[in-house]
Write a protein that holds these residues in place. Structure first.
Motif, mmCIF file in Angstrom:
data_model
loop_
_atom_site.group_PDB
_atom_site.id
_atom_site.type_symbol
_atom_site.label_atom_id
_atom_site.label_comp_id
_atom_site.label_asym_id
_atom_site.label_seq_id
_atom_site.Cartn_x
_atom_site.Cartn_y
_atom_site.Cartn_z
ATOM 1 N N THR A 218 0.851 -1.189 0.000
ATOM 2 C CA THR A 218 0.000 0.000 0.000
ATOM 3 C C THR A 218 0.886 1.238 0.000
ATOM 4 O O THR A 218 1.771 1.368 0.843
ATOM 5 N N GLU A 219 0.640 2.129 -0.934
ATOM 6 C CA GLU A 219 1.445 3.344 -1.059
ATOM 7 C C GLU A 219 0.578 4.470 -1.614
ATOM 8 O O GLU A 219 -0.020 4.332 -2.697
ATOM 9 N N ASP A 220 0.515 5.576 -0.864
ATOM 10 C CA ASP A 220 -0.284 6.734 -1.283
ATOM 11 C C ASP A 220 -1.715 6.327 -1.606
ATOM 12 O O ASP A 220 -2.284 6.719 -2.625
ATOM 13 N N ASN A 221 -2.282 5.492 -0.749
ATOM 14 C CA ASN A 221 -3.666 5.009 -0.885
ATOM 15 C C ASN A 221 -3.879 4.194 -2.165
ATOM 16 O O ASN A 221 -4.992 4.091 -2.672
ATOM 17 N N ASN A 222 -2.794 3.624 -2.703
ATOM 18 C CA ASN A 222 -2.868 2.725 -3.851
ATOM 19 C C ASN A 222 -2.486 1.320 -3.386
ATOM 20 O O ASN A 222 -1.512 1.141 -2.651
ATOM 21 N N TYR B 6 -9.480 2.270 -1.559
ATOM 22 C CA TYR B 6 -8.226 2.648 -2.204
ATOM 23 C C TYR B 6 -8.503 3.374 -3.516
ATOM 24 O O TYR B 6 -9.487 3.091 -4.207
ATOM 25 N N ASP B 7 -7.617 4.308 -3.859
ATOM 26 C CA ASP B 7 -7.772 5.057 -5.107
ATOM 27 C C ASP B 7 -7.600 4.150 -6.318
ATOM 28 O O ASP B 7 -8.259 4.335 -7.342
#
Length: 228
Positions: free
Chosen positions: A127-131, A213-214
């Protein structure tokens, strides 16, 4: 000779004495309580600093893994094929064949391919930057079998004068082994592992749609089966 004067206290002055005494005691008591409360707060703050910090963060990776593993059966692909498999056995005397038995087997084989989602762990989830990125395990052939309820011996012939060996059970077992090889080979040629991958990507992507998540990126892993 000077004599000291005795102050003249009125009767009203003596009436105020109990009130002042009580007020003084009250003030002292209030100040004592305030000091005690202030000291207690400092003690509590000291104790809190010694205790480990408790966080309310939820292990989202573990929750995602549990959610994915719950749909393991939905990611499987089944390949079914009917095959006609001949088998034979000879009776010999020396180098001479004196009789031959032939068996013709009509078989239905089934191959099940899919992903073992129990292999997903925390390293598979990023998970990174809501991705969200999920890496799936490699697809594999989970099972292959003969559907005996849809299979049968079509013909059994021991030849001239029935001189061929009477080995029907052995020939049937041999036919089933040959059928499984053919069905697995045909399933690989039909790209069953890629089909399992595509189905798993679609299922897991849909499962993660409403997780907040985006973006959700589901990646696959190449399989070492069905090669060569």
């Amino acid at each position: 000779m000077n004599s000291s004067k005795i102050p003249n206290y009125s009767s009203d002055s003596f009436k105020l004495l109990p009130f002042l005494t009580k007020s003084g005691v009250s003030i002292v008591f209030t100040i004592g309580l305030f000091s005690l409360f202030h000291t207690s707060n400092k003690i509590l703050e000291g104790w809190k600093s010694l205790l480990p910090t408790v966080t309310s963060e939820i292990d989202t990776s573990r929750l995602i893994i549990q959610k994915i593993q719950g749909v393991s059966e939905l990611t499987t692909t089944v390949f079914v094929m009917d095959a006609v498999v001949p088998t034979s056995s000879s009776r010999k005397i020396g180098d001479w064949v004196v009789g031959e038995t032939n068996l013709l087997y009509l078989a239905r084989g089934e191959v099940r391919a899919g992903l073992d989602l129990s292999k997903i762990d925390e390293d598979s989830i990023i998970t990174e930057d809501n991705n969200l990125t999920i890496t799936l395990p490699a697809p594999e052939i989970l099972d292959s079998k003969i559907d005996v309820t849809e299979s049968q011996v079509y013909d059994y012939d021991r030849g001239f004068l029935s001189l061929g060996p009477d080995v029907a059970p052995d020939l049937q077992t041999q036919a089933q082994r040959e059928t499984l090889k053919k069905v697995i080979q045909s399933a690989c040629q039909a790209d069953i592992l890629n089909q399992a991958n595509e189905k798993a990507v679609l299922t897991v992507t849909q499962l993660m749609e409403n997780t907040g998540y985006d973006s959700v990126d589901v990646k696959t892993t190449p399989s070492k089966q069905c090669k060569g």
